[in-house]
Scaffold this active site. Structure first.
Site, PDB file in Angstrom:
ATOM      1  N   CYS A  81      -2.897 -14.166  -3.683  1.00 35.62           N
ATOM      2  CA  CYS A  81      -2.664 -14.451  -2.341  1.00 35.62           C
ATOM      3  C   CYS A  81      -2.601 -16.109  -2.185  1.00 35.62           C
ATOM      4  O   CYS A  81      -3.017 -16.427  -0.798  1.00 35.62           O
ATOM      5  CB  CYS A  81      -3.165 -13.811  -1.094  1.00 35.62           C
ATOM      6  SG  CYS A  81      -4.964 -13.914  -1.448  1.00 35.62           S
ATOM      7  N   ASP A  94     -15.824  -3.483  -4.711  1.00 35.39           N
ATOM      8  CA  ASP A  94     -16.043  -4.673  -3.851  1.00 35.39           C
ATOM      9  C   ASP A  94     -17.288  -5.265  -3.937  1.00 35.39           C
ATOM     10  O   ASP A  94     -18.320  -4.482  -3.872  1.00 35.39           O
ATOM     11  CB  ASP A  94     -15.550  -4.554  -2.288  1.00 35.39           C
ATOM     12  CG  ASP A  94     -15.114  -5.924  -1.502  1.00 35.39           C
ATOM     13  OD1 ASP A  94     -13.820  -5.922  -1.490  1.00 35.39           O
ATOM     14  OD2 ASP A  94     -15.831  -6.777  -1.243  1.00 35.39           O
ATOM     15  N   SER A  95     -17.555  -6.645  -3.712  1.00 40.66           N
ATOM     16  CA  SER A  95     -18.914  -7.280  -3.675  1.00 40.66           C
ATOM     17  C   SER A  95     -19.563  -6.983  -2.306  1.00 40.66           C
ATOM     18  O   SER A  95     -20.907  -7.396  -2.206  1.00 40.66           O
ATOM     19  CB  SER A  95     -18.815  -8.347  -4.153  1.00 40.66           C
ATOM     20  OG  SER A  95     -18.033  -9.163  -3.620  1.00 40.66           O
ATOM     21  N   PHE A 124     -11.406  -5.091  -5.367  1.00 46.80           N
ATOM     22  CA  PHE A 124     -11.229  -5.946  -4.221  1.00 46.80           C
ATOM     23  C   PHE A 124     -10.823  -5.137  -2.984  1.00 46.80           C
ATOM     24  O   PHE A 124      -9.862  -5.446  -2.432  1.00 46.80           O
ATOM     25  CB  PHE A 124     -10.299  -7.194  -4.439  1.00 46.80           C
ATOM     26  CG  PHE A 124     -10.912  -7.947  -5.766  1.00 46.80           C
ATOM     27  CD1 PHE A 124     -11.710  -8.694  -5.743  1.00 46.80           C
ATOM     28  CD2 PHE A 124     -10.077  -7.871  -6.840  1.00 46.80           C
ATOM     29  CE1 PHE A 124     -11.929  -9.663  -6.969  1.00 46.80           C
ATOM     30  CE2 PHE A 124     -10.191  -8.532  -7.922  1.00 46.80           C
ATOM     31  CZ  PHE A 124     -11.221  -9.537  -8.174  1.00 46.80           C
ATOM     32  N   ARG A 131       0.889  -1.197   0.044  1.00 47.34           N
ATOM     33  CA  ARG A 131       0.076   0.014   0.007  1.00 47.34           C
ATOM     34  C   ARG A 131       0.908   1.288   0.040  1.00 47.34           C
ATOM     35  O   ARG A 131       0.615   2.110  -0.693  1.00 47.34           O
ATOM     36  CB  ARG A 131      -0.973  -0.055   1.260  1.00 47.34           C
ATOM     37  CG  ARG A 131      -1.823  -1.108   1.099  1.00 47.34           C
ATOM     38  CD  ARG A 131      -3.053  -0.895   2.311  1.00 47.34           C
ATOM     39  NE  ARG A 131      -2.739  -1.578   3.548  1.00 47.34           N
ATOM     40  CZ  ARG A 131      -3.433  -2.500   3.905  1.00 47.34           C
ATOM     41  NH1 ARG A 131      -4.149  -3.437   3.024  1.00 47.34           N
ATOM     42  NH2 ARG A 131      -2.865  -3.082   4.989  1.00 47.34           N
TER      43      ARG A 131
END
Ligand code: SAH
Length: 394
Positions: A338, A251-252, A229, A213
């Site tokens: 990941c 994002d969902s 995401f 980040r």
């Protein structure tokens, strides 16, 4: 010395243990003493009676996870030593004493000599997740060790093992083992985040992306950024604070987007040009404008096991191809995986396949990975799960 039940390995199976690999597969075992049960602390021997290691037994493919390659006579002491050495490392890398960051991973499973255990530190609250019944049974030892190491800094210990052990025989419930819920506010590189370890994913925050980040901030000034995401808005907060011209967070999960909104406000960044989209990222990328300067792709693990690896690789290819179609020239893509079962070369292969499909000029500017508070044992390369690339797309 206490007597621990013994596991005897087949003749040719001791070498991996001698090379300090921390897992013993069930096929390597010749005999189990009859008193060995799931979750027991056991000693591992060769057929000739030579001691090899000590660890926790679990019937299943990985039958023993090793905690020590030397005989253990006091488990309380072993846990204390592991937690002390983990804390020492976080102090050495400046995390445990930083006034800009007060959340970090304290115990990263095999990487800290405690396979099957994760402990994340959130400004006074330790959130633990045990991935095996046997490790879960050691939780009182862990709490005692945390008390000794942190003293009055330790306000609470939340056990979130119920979430990961619900399919096992363990009677694990998510609950506080010490103290009670705190505000959940933490600092990461000076940015404020509210962490909900009870409702959130994993232990609440994806601490493994901290350095990445920060890395993003070098690319975003005056740029239009898409954070896919986004979860609780980690990359978005950093990008807005680093003067991005405009940030879109996707994002969902409605909850994730609510946390994103909160975290942006908490950092007094709500005046920024920031839009939040509740959408499936694959759908969003089909219809969004193709004018992003920077795109972050940080999907959840697409594969949980080896059997899903091929599908996961195909999903990475699809996702990256969609991003390459939507990024400006020159543009930047931060792309991550990941999934532990997808090794770095396969991930890069998927991204390369997407690049070929796009027909664009694409250069690798940086290889990203998990930070130093997520260490791996050099004898256990499987512990490296986070891979990322910074790409320049023209
Ligand atoms: N980048 C985040 C962590 C991402 S975790 C951070 O730095 O904190 C993965 C996120 O993807 C979760 O919030 C989950 O809700 C979301 N997600 C999973 N599948 C999705 C999909 N198909 N479309 C949109 N979001 C999805």
């Amino acid at each position: 010395m206490p007597e621990f039940p013994r596991v005897i390995l087949r003749n040719n199976k001791a070498d991996a243990v001698r090379r300090f690999h921390p897992w013993i597969f069930s096929g390597a075992i010749k005999t189990l003493e009859p008193n060995v049960h799931d979750g027991d602390f056991v000693e591992v021997y060769t057929e000739k009676g030579e001691y090899l290691a000590s660890g926790i037994y679990n019937s299943g493919n990985i039958a023993v996870k090793i905690l020590s390659f030397q005989p253990v006579d006091d488990l309380d002491q072993l846990f204390l030593e592991r937690v002390q050495s983990a804390y020492f490392l976080r102090k050495q890398i400046g995390l445990a004493t930083s006034n800009q960051t007060n959340c970090y991973r304290l115990i990263n499973a095999e990487g800290d000599g405690l396979p099957g255990l994760i402990v994340d530190w959130y400004n006074g609250t330790a959130v633990m997740q045990a991935y095996s019944v046997g490790m879960h049974e050691q939780r009182d030892r862990l709490v005692n060790a945390l008390k000794t190491v942190y003293g009055s800094q330790l306000q609470a210990v939340y056990d979130k093992s119920g979430t990961v052990l619900h399919k096992s025989k363990a009677q694990a419930e998510n609950q506080y083992l010490l103290g009670k819920r705190t505000s959940g506010e933490v600092l990461e590189y000076g940015h404020r985040f509210v962490v909900d370890w009870e409702e959130g994913q994993k232990t609440g925050l994806f601490l493994d992306q901290r350095e990445n980040r920060e890395r993003l901030t070098h690319y975003v000034e005056d740029k239009k950024v898409l954070n896919t995401f986004c979860y609780s808005g980690g990359f978005s907060v950093y990008a807005i604070a680093a003067q991005a011209r405009c940030v879109h967070s996707v994002d969902s999960s409605a909850k994730a987007l609510e946390w994103t909104r909160q975290n942006v406000a908490l950092n007094h960044l709500e005046a920024a040009d920031h839009e939040i989209y509740a959408a499936d990222v694959f759908d969003f990328l089909k219809t969004c404008d193709a004018d992003y300067d920077v795109i972050v792709l940080d999907p959840p693990a697409f594969a949980k096991g080896l059997s899903a690896r091929h599908q996961a690789v195909m999903a990475y290819k699809r996702l990256n191809a969609q991003a390459f179609a939507k990024v400006r020239s020159p543009g930047i893509v931060f792309t991550f995986s990941c999934s532990q079962v997808v090794p770095p070369d396969q991930f890069q292969g998927a991204v390369t396949a997407a690049a070929i499909e796009s027909g664009r000029r694409i250069r690798v500017l940086d290889h990203l990975t998990q930070p130093a508070d997520h260490p791996t044992s050099i004898y256990h390369p499987e512990g490296l799960y986070l891979k990322g690339l910074v790409l320049m797309v023209e």
